[in-house]
Design a protein around this motif. Structure first.
Motif, PDB file in Angstrom:
ATOM      1  N   TYR A 337      45.928  39.824  37.845  1.00  0.00           N
ATOM      2  CA  TYR A 337      45.662  39.842  36.405  1.00  0.00           C
ATOM      3  C   TYR A 337      44.305  39.243  36.081  1.00  0.00           C
ATOM      4  O   TYR A 337      43.585  39.746  35.208  1.00  0.00           O
ATOM      5  CB  TYR A 337      46.779  39.105  35.655  1.00  0.00           C
ATOM      6  N   LYS A 338      43.966  38.177  36.765  1.00  0.00           N
ATOM      7  CA  LYS A 338      42.679  37.525  36.513  1.00  0.00           C
ATOM      8  C   LYS A 338      41.523  38.421  36.938  1.00  0.00           C
ATOM      9  O   LYS A 338      40.483  38.471  36.269  1.00  0.00           O
ATOM     10  CB  LYS A 338      42.629  36.187  37.277  1.00  0.00           C
ATOM     11  N   ILE A 343      43.902  36.867  31.240  1.00  0.00           N
ATOM     12  CA  ILE A 343      45.052  36.036  30.911  1.00  0.00           C
ATOM     13  C   ILE A 343      44.780  35.257  29.625  1.00  0.00           C
ATOM     14  O   ILE A 343      45.407  34.243  29.354  1.00  0.00           O
ATOM     15  CB  ILE A 343      45.412  35.071  32.061  1.00  0.00           C
ATOM     16  N   GLY A 352      48.718  39.066  27.767  1.00  0.00           N
ATOM     17  CA  GLY A 352      47.921  38.483  28.838  1.00  0.00           C
ATOM     18  C   GLY A 352      48.376  37.092  29.229  1.00  0.00           C
ATOM     19  O   GLY A 352      48.025  36.604  30.305  1.00  0.00           O
ATOM     20  N   SER A 356      51.735  38.128  31.642  1.00  0.00           N
ATOM     21  CA  SER A 356      51.301  37.872  33.025  1.00  0.00           C
ATOM     22  C   SER A 356      52.165  36.802  33.679  1.00  0.00           C
ATOM     23  O   SER A 356      52.498  36.898  34.866  1.00  0.00           O
ATOM     24  CB  SER A 356      49.822  37.469  33.066  1.00  0.00           C
ATOM     25  N   SER A 359      55.408  38.348  34.715  1.00  0.00           N
ATOM     26  CA  SER A 359      55.167  39.197  35.878  1.00  0.00           C
ATOM     27  C   SER A 359      55.043  38.359  37.150  1.00  0.00           C
ATOM     28  O   SER A 359      55.623  38.692  38.196  1.00  0.00           O
ATOM     29  CB  SER A 359      53.888  40.011  35.647  1.00  0.00           C
ATOM     30  N   MET A 384      55.878  43.111  33.401  1.00  0.00           N
ATOM     31  CA  MET A 384      54.737  43.354  32.519  1.00  0.00           C
ATOM     32  C   MET A 384      54.912  44.617  31.696  1.00  0.00           C
ATOM     33  O   MET A 384      54.525  44.665  30.517  1.00  0.00           O
ATOM     34  CB  MET A 384      53.437  43.441  33.325  1.00  0.00           C
ATOM     35  N   ILE A 436      48.707  46.954  34.876  1.00  0.00           N
ATOM     36  CA  ILE A 436      47.655  45.969  34.604  1.00  0.00           C
ATOM     37  C   ILE A 436      46.494  46.618  33.863  1.00  0.00           C
ATOM     38  O   ILE A 436      45.959  46.064  32.885  1.00  0.00           O
ATOM     39  CB  ILE A 436      47.180  45.303  35.904  1.00  0.00           C
ATOM     40  N   ARG A 440      45.127  45.829  30.060  1.00  0.00           N
ATOM     41  CA  ARG A 440      43.721  45.565  29.730  1.00  0.00           C
ATOM     42  C   ARG A 440      43.235  46.501  28.622  1.00  0.00           C
ATOM     43  O   ARG A 440      42.603  46.058  27.656  1.00  0.00           O
ATOM     44  CB  ARG A 440      42.864  45.752  30.982  1.00  0.00           C
TER      45      ARG A 440
END
Length: 465
Positions: A337-338, A343, A352, A356, A359, A384, A436, A440
């Protein structure tokens, strides 16, 4: 440096990693530079500007006081809640800020300049620091962005930071940026997700230190719960939100003296609520991966240790093994995720943060329940997928409503996601990477009203008092 498990799980104070921990960290960096450059004796005035979300919700998120503490040289990992109270009381009484611990200036929270409708190009959480001499000349100026989870980026150094990240990733034995790459590493070596993460962590520190560090993280999480259960009354901030954890704990002790499995959800709810009530109080918490979502991973890890397979009568060493594997797996998913999205609630909404965290927790629980890497990835994806589009609209800019209950709901979602994945064979239609990327893109399309600005949703439709 490449993002690691101790970046995602860092110790700080509440109520927000992006609005409290990050700004304190940035201010401390700036203060350290003043000290190192020998500028303190020449400083006559200080100016702090906060932009976007930091200005819009900063008061409720503790941003203003966090900045002042950071400018005094305090680090979020080291400062204790009692020190916070002592220094803030002193500043309020005297009107003096001890810049970098070596220069007293007349400066108060009210002197911080707010720009809630101005968003700097890099991120909505922007802050600028400037000190000047008595003749008005600027001695030192710096702009930082708090990009979620306590991470900060300095303006003008984004490309340098990205290059350093890419170079450091090359030093890892099994680098990965996507879930597909992570699954490939697991398959080629016949290793679990936590194994891969451990081998990467060992590139920077001994295994014994990794294990000790992760067990320390868990102890801080447990201490956070214990501290919360001792507090009574209402949360600070004016919303008059009553603390529920102490009363619920007493009720559970009466109802469930022998840890009957039918009460598992009540215990999970309790842990999540306790952590987030402590966070809302400005207490000591672990970013997991953010403060706003700090209760989810501790609650699901509590479930793993008390209701997971093989845990009844397990030795302390076996329980410690579960903690280490759980946090390593959660960290591996957090890296995805990062690296691929965000996040930060101010950047992509609560999907986020809580999304996250759910998840990460689902993946970690699936692993310690015996899931293979494909099932672990599936668990993360399920959790997620059903948090996509989650908005960040805290009432009054406080990390209380809907944040506290949302952590408890998401912890249960994570447990269900893990169970669904482990009951399957790992095959599924939608990949974690696709989810993911969708998160975003959804964050980019989301109106700024719903991204930690307190300008939409519950924040405007529910009276504060």
């Amino acid at each position: 440096m490449a993002v690691g498990v101790f970046d995602l799980f860092s110790i700080g104070i509440g109520p927000s990693s992006s609005h409290t921990v990050g700004p304190m960290r940035a201010a401390a960096v700036y203060a350290g530079e003043l000290r190192e450059r020998g500028l303190l004796d020449d400083v006559d005035s200080l100016r702090v500007d906060l932009y976007g979300s930091l200005a819009a919700t900063g008061r409720g998120h503790g941003t203003f006081t966090a900045v002042l503490l950071g400018l005094e040289g305090f680090e979020p990992e080291e400062i204790l809640p009692e020190q916070v109270e002592e220094r803030l009381s002193s500043m309020a009484e005297t009107g003096l800020l001890n810049l970098a611990g070596g220069r007293e200036l007349a400066y108060r929270v009210e002197d911080i300049v707010l720009h809630p409708l101005t968003v700097l190009p890099r991120h909505s959480n922007g802050m600028r620091f400037q000190v000047s001499a008595s003749d008005g000349s600027v001695l030192h100026e710096a702009t930082f962005f708090s990009v979620g989870g306590g991470f900060i980026v300095r303006e003008g150094e984004e490309q340098v930071a990205q290059k350093e990240l890419e170079e450091s990733r090359k030093e890892l034995p099994f680098p990965f940026r996507t879930a597909a790459e992570l699954l490939g590493r697991c398959a080629s070596k016949g290793l679990s997700t936590s194994d891969i993460m451990l081998l990467n962590e060992k590139a920077s520190r001994p295994e014994a230190d990794i294990r000790a560090g992760l067990l320390h993280i868990w102890r801080v999480m447990e201490d956070c719960v214990a501290a919360s259960l001792q507090r009574e009354g209402f949360l600070p901030g004016g919303l008059k939100v009553r603390r529920r954890a102490p009363d619920w704990y007493r009720r559970l002790l009466e109802l469930d003296k022998d840890r009957d499995p039918r009460y598992w959800q009540e215990w999970v709810n309790l842990i999540a609520l306790a952590v987030n009530e402590e966070n809302a109080s400005g207490g000591r918490v672990v970013t997991a991966p953010t403060n706003g979502a700090a209760g989810i991973i501790p609650a699901v890890l509590y479930y793993a240790l008390n209701y997971g397979p093989g845990m009844q009568g397990a030795t302390q060493e076996a329980r410690d093994d579960v903690v280490v594997r759980f946090l390593l797996t959660a960290g591996a998913v957090g890296v995805l995720y990062k690296e691929q999205a965000s996040i930060s609630g101010a950047e992509v909404g609560c999907q986020g943060e809580v999304g996250s965290a759910a998840s990460m927790a689902a993946a970690a629980l699936a692993e310690v329940m015996g899931g293979n890497p494909a099932q672990v990835e599936n668990a993360a994806e399920i959790a997620m997928e059903h948090n996509l589009g989650l908005t960040c609209d805290p009432i009054g800019g406080l990390v209380q409503v809907p944040c506290i209950e949302r952590n408890a709901i998401a912890a249960s979602e994570a447990i269900n996601a893990a169970k669904m994945a482990v009951w399957g064979d790992g095959s599924h239609k939608v990949s974690l990477d696709e989810v993911i990327v969708t998160m975003r893109e959804t964050g980019k399309d989301m109106s700024s009203k719903y991204k930690e600005t307190a300008m939409g949703g519950l924040a405007v439709n529910v009276p504060e008092c």
